[in-house]
Write a protein that holds these residues in place. Structure first.
Motif, mmCIF file in Angstrom:
data_model
loop_
_atom_site.group_PDB
_atom_site.id
_atom_site.type_symbol
_atom_site.label_atom_id
_atom_site.label_comp_id
_atom_site.label_asym_id
_atom_site.label_seq_id
_atom_site.Cartn_x
_atom_site.Cartn_y
_atom_site.Cartn_z
ATOM 1 N N ARG A 40 4.034 10.303 10.272
ATOM 2 C CA ARG A 40 4.929 10.064 10.781
ATOM 3 C C ARG A 40 5.539 8.556 11.570
ATOM 4 O O ARG A 40 4.493 8.053 11.246
ATOM 5 N N ARG A 41 6.825 8.509 11.722
ATOM 6 C CA ARG A 41 7.073 7.273 12.150
ATOM 7 C C ARG A 41 6.702 6.818 13.103
ATOM 8 O O ARG A 41 7.093 5.610 13.780
ATOM 9 N N ALA A 42 7.140 7.619 14.259
ATOM 10 C CA ALA A 42 6.448 7.060 15.296
ATOM 11 C C ALA A 42 5.794 8.595 16.081
ATOM 12 O O ALA A 42 6.378 9.879 16.060
ATOM 13 N N ILE A 43 5.113 7.735 16.859
ATOM 14 C CA ILE A 43 4.582 8.854 18.198
ATOM 15 C C ILE A 43 4.428 8.031 19.480
ATOM 16 O O ILE A 43 4.036 7.470 20.003
ATOM 17 N N TRP A 44 4.705 9.104 20.799
ATOM 18 C CA TRP A 44 3.953 9.004 22.008
ATOM 19 C C TRP A 44 3.530 10.209 22.979
ATOM 20 O O TRP A 44 3.496 11.585 22.361
ATOM 21 N N THR A 45 2.875 9.976 24.103
ATOM 22 C CA THR A 45 2.281 10.523 25.101
ATOM 23 C C THR A 45 3.596 9.969 26.482
ATOM 24 O O THR A 45 2.903 9.048 27.237
ATOM 25 N N ASN A 46 3.822 10.668 26.888
ATOM 26 C CA ASN A 46 4.233 11.136 27.962
ATOM 27 C C ASN A 46 4.030 11.174 29.226
ATOM 28 O O ASN A 46 3.712 12.576 29.146
ATOM 29 N N GLU A 47 3.094 10.664 29.218
ATOM 30 C CA GLU A 47 1.697 11.188 30.754
ATOM 31 C C GLU A 47 0.539 11.808 31.037
ATOM 32 O O GLU A 47 0.496 12.858 31.114
ATOM 33 N N THR A 48 -0.051 12.173 29.127
ATOM 34 C CA THR A 48 -0.830 13.231 29.008
ATOM 35 C C THR A 48 -2.645 12.639 28.264
ATOM 36 O O THR A 48 -2.856 13.627 28.275
ATOM 37 N N THR A 49 -2.445 10.885 28.184
ATOM 38 C CA THR A 49 -3.567 10.204 28.126
ATOM 39 C C THR A 49 -4.245 10.386 28.997
ATOM 40 O O THR A 49 -5.655 10.423 28.731
ATOM 41 N N MET A 50 -4.158 11.483 30.575
ATOM 42 C CA MET A 50 -5.577 11.130 31.321
ATOM 43 C C MET A 50 -5.944 12.366 30.789
ATOM 44 O O MET A 50 -7.345 12.825 31.401
ATOM 45 N N TYR A 51 -5.737 13.043 29.341
ATOM 46 C CA TYR A 51 -6.180 14.503 29.885
ATOM 47 C C TYR A 51 -7.467 14.221 28.709
ATOM 48 O O TYR A 51 -8.415 15.375 28.415
ATOM 49 N N VAL A 52 -7.217 12.781 27.550
ATOM 50 C CA VAL A 52 -8.566 12.901 26.326
ATOM 51 C C VAL A 52 -9.099 11.403 26.370
ATOM 52 O O VAL A 52 -8.620 10.583 27.443
ATOM 53 N N ASP A 53 -10.127 11.761 25.774
ATOM 54 C CA ASP A 53 -10.920 10.282 25.812
ATOM 55 C C ASP A 53 -9.943 9.473 24.612
ATOM 56 O O ASP A 53 -9.642 10.020 23.871
ATOM 57 N N LEU A 54 -9.087 8.011 24.959
ATOM 58 C CA LEU A 54 -8.495 7.340 24.408
ATOM 59 C C LEU A 54 -9.102 6.705 22.612
ATOM 60 O O LEU A 54 -8.198 6.897 22.318
#
Ligand code: GPP
Ligand code: MG
Length: 287
Positions: free
Chosen positions: A161-175
């Protein structure tokens, strides 16, 4: 649809993940998202930024709600555009990952902007199917693909991957495991962009309003500090951090006046105004 990842482990690993998948699989009649998406076929599952045009609140009454909905959609699309602005230079040959891709809006926008391939992952089979239908309708299903996979264990190739994003989803997982997986997937110098709601370590723990948001979406909002600890522990170096809180408050004020308001608006406005919660964009490079 396959229920296991590439490595053979189940996509849904825990009771909690099953309950989150169940929530998003059954949340199909949501005019606050569908009515907005129907305007131009970009279906978002995130909030908006920027000032609204106050004329939408004026007469004629007969078109007021329609104008408010169009304005909410414009602000949500502006949010996704801001996220994409921070991905850095992306070439058509690059591959991107949308971690928690919802109904596909941000991924489709990324492909239109950069011409690159995008994979989205979601643990909701309904969302994956919905998003794939959107890509097919646009004739881009060969370049924008949505998969029933877990963002903690995507099965995609290391360094792909060149880039990854999370758009308001990280509150569902352990960081910690999330950023370990992203560090594996990104090439050296690859970019990660996160837009999230996080609670304020300075004002103390989880406020009542933040707990109310957690309850509504069955998520677990993290404190601001956890993002930077988990990023640093996984070889991510922040380059830009923007507190978007003042830029998202107008969206919530407008949404409160829409027919599609869900009742959660007050909790967001209270949390943002009292300072117990921030709407943050974090941009980091993988070293
Ligand atoms: C998704 O948006 C919202 C979340 C995943 C909740 C957590 C986000 C925070 C910033 C705390 P949505 O578009 O599905 O929500 P709604 O249906 O309310 O518009
Ligand atoms: Mg929404």
């Amino acid at each position: 649809m396959t229920t296991t990842s590439q490595a053979g482990s189940p996509v849904l690993r825990t009771e909690y993940q099953r309950s989150v998948a169940d929530y998003w699989n059954t949340n199909r009649n949501d005019p606050v998202n569908l009515k907005l998406g129907e305007i131009d076929g970009l279906f978002h599952h995130h909030y908006g930024i920027g000032n609204y045009d106050p004329s939408v609140l004026e007469r004629p009454k007969s078109t007021k709600d329609e104008r408010i909905i169009a304005e909410l959609h414009r602000l949500e699309t502006a949010q996704a555009d801001l996220l994409l602005d921070h991905l850095g230079p992306i070439e058509p040959a690059d591959r991107l990952l949308d971690a928690g891709s919802g109904r596909g809006g941000t991924s489709i926008m990324a492909h239109h902007r950069f011409g690159c391939a995008v994979d989205g992952v979601s643990i909701s089979e309904y969302q994956v199917q919905f998003a794939n239908e959107q890509a097919a309708e646009r004739g881009i299903a060969d370049r924008v693909r949505f998969h029933f996979r877990n963002m903690l264990d995507t099965g995609f190739d290391t360094g792909s991957r060149r880039a990854i994003w999370t758009n308001e989803t990280t509150m569902y997982v352990d960081l910690a495991p999330l950023y370990a997986e992203f560090a594996r997937l990104l090439e050296y110098g690859g970019r990660y962009v996160c837009i999230t709601g996080c609670y304020n370590d300075v004002t103390g723990g989880r406020s009542k309003a933040v707990s109310r948001i957690d309850e509504q979406y069955i998520c677990n909002i993290h404190p601001r500090s956890e993002y930077f600890k988990a990023l640093s522990a996984n070889n991510f170096v922040p380059i830009t951090v923007i507190d978007l809180t003042p830029h998202t408050i107008p969206y919530w004020e407008l949404r409160q006046q829409a027919s599609v308001a869900t009742g959660i608006e007050e909790a967001f406005l209270t949390a943002y105004r009292e300072g117990s919660f921030h709407y943050l964009m974090i941009v980091a490079d993988r070293i």
